[in-house]
Scaffold this motif. Sequence first.
Motif, short mmCIF file in Angstrom:
data_model
loop_
_atom_site.label_atom_id
_atom_site.label_comp_id
_atom_site.label_asym_id
_atom_site.label_seq_id
_atom_site.Cartn_x
_atom_site.Cartn_y
_atom_site.Cartn_z
N ALA A 1 0.83 -1.20 0.00
CA ALA A 1 0.00 0.00 0.00
C ALA A 1 0.87 1.25 0.00
O ALA A 1 0.52 2.25 -0.64
CB ALA A 1 -0.93 0.00 1.21
N ARG B 1 2.35 2.13 -3.56
CA ARG B 1 1.46 2.47 -4.66
C ARG B 1 1.40 3.97 -4.84
O ARG B 1 1.31 4.72 -3.88
CB ARG B 1 0.05 1.95 -4.38
CG ARG B 1 -0.03 0.43 -4.37
CD ARG B 1 -1.41 -0.02 -4.12
NE ARG B 1 -2.19 0.19 -5.33
CZ ARG B 1 -3.45 -0.16 -5.47
NH1 ARG B 1 -4.06 -0.73 -4.49
NH2 ARG B 1 -4.09 0.05 -6.58
N LEU C 1 -3.52 3.98 -7.50
CA LEU C 1 -4.65 3.85 -6.59
C LEU C 1 -5.95 4.29 -7.27
O LEU C 1 -6.97 3.61 -7.19
CB LEU C 1 -4.41 4.67 -5.33
CG LEU C 1 -5.47 4.59 -4.25
CD1 LEU C 1 -5.52 3.18 -3.66
CD2 LEU C 1 -5.19 5.59 -3.15
#
Length: 75
Positions: A39, A42, A47
């Motif tokens: 996460a 990214r 996203l």
Amino acid sequence: MEVKLDIPFEQLLRVIRQLSPAQRKKIKAELDSALASKAAGRSLQELLLDGPVFSKDQLDRMAETRKALDQWRGK
């Protein structure tokens, strides 16, 4: 060296449930760190591109609704 296995999800869950609590904690920590690093790595563009999108029907319905609201406001 990387090894990939094609294990069905249910079978993987059965194996995890058979592990000791300490082993489960290790797996959870590893998964949490993998998800956090993924996460964090990214970009905003990735996203947004992976986010939900409207279907053609939804866009058409929104256009019709806007048209109806514009006509109602104009009166």
